[in-house]
Scaffold this active site. Sequence first.
Site, PDB file in Angstrom:
ATOM      1  N   CYS A   5       0.815  -1.225   0.000  1.00 43.55           N
ATOM      2  CA  CYS A   5       0.000   0.000   0.000  1.00 43.55           C
ATOM      3  C   CYS A   5       0.843   1.267   0.000  1.00 43.55           C
ATOM      4  O   CYS A   5       0.300   2.374  -0.143  1.00 43.55           O
ATOM      5  CB  CYS A   5      -0.935  -0.003   1.204  1.00 43.55           C
ATOM      6  SG  CYS A   5      -0.080   0.019   2.806  1.00 43.55           S
ATOM      7  N   CYS A 188       2.432 -22.848 -27.057  1.00 44.39           N
ATOM      8  CA  CYS A 188       3.159 -23.923 -26.384  1.00 44.39           C
ATOM      9  C   CYS A 188       2.207 -25.025 -25.921  1.00 44.39           C
ATOM     10  O   CYS A 188       1.183 -24.755 -25.293  1.00 44.39           O
ATOM     11  CB  CYS A 188       3.922 -23.350 -25.192  1.00 44.39           C
ATOM     12  SG  CYS A 188       4.732 -24.597 -24.177  1.00 44.39           S
TER      13      CYS A 188
END
Length: 331
Positions: A5, A188
């Site tokens: 924060c 992939c």
Amino acid sequence: ECPLCLLPQPPEAFPTLASCTHRSCWACLEQYLRLAVSESRVPVSCPHCPAALQPTDVHRLLPEPALRDKYEEFLLRRLLVADPGTRWCPAPDCSYAVFAHGCAECPRLTCGREGCGTEFCYHCRQPWHPDGPCAPVPPAPSLATPTAQLAQPEELAHGEALAQAEVEDIKVCPRCSAFIMKINDGSCNRMNCTVCGCLFCWLCLREISDVHFLSPSGCTFWGKRPWSRTRRILWQLGMVLGAPMVISLAAGVAVPVITIGIPIYMGRKVLAAGPGSRRSSLSGCQQCLSVTSSVLLSLFVSPIITALTVGVGVPLMLTYVYGTVVLSLCR
């Protein structure tokens, strides 16, 4: 200052964690755990690293008892789903786990939950069927709405094509049968199940090792579909017939590249740290001597590295081509 924060906090506002040394304020950790448990991302990792938070820390940081119970339930479910011998009761609103180790020969299972007692099959995980074999797995539900039955044949065929495309994008883990979604765009094909950690091939849905995509199985690291049988056989025949020429060419290129490249690389590396660099404390004569010595040393070492590379790499390639590939071709 809390790294999440970015507010200044007193030292007592930063609880210690048993899993790692990272610190965040109490309010940020509470909010992070609340979101993670609500989204069933269990076990919960540290917000700064992959280390999993200990259950004692999670219980200490979660204020709501309902979230603690959810955390325990999700943790237990993840553990049971990863167990290949666990079966879940198919009765509606039951979700009771049955430990069925060694029940393959006697596949009749009974739910042990009080008031349920549903009998189901160990193999197909459907309600018990004493008079017949296991029923095939039903197809995935169509994405078409009931009004699609009144559509024109062209629209119906288009909807079925879209449904089939969606089905191809969702497959099940070969170990725990968890649903996994992947955009079938040729990316992939090496998949990792987040539930049980199984590493499998998206094309053939088999658990794989590090050499799966190098084996003559037809599965490619990138691509939407495996190779056809004809293309796979032609590729294997080409490898068997062309292996001596390709390996000889590779060895002929690798020998001068390694022998000459290592001294050049070492000379440039030492020269880059010369008097013009900020951290160098050597004079010009000392720098010239260090470059010469490194190049001469590399000239003695590079033939050894070349011999080891060619002496080990060529037999391995020949063993693979005339061992694994020929065996697959014979099969």
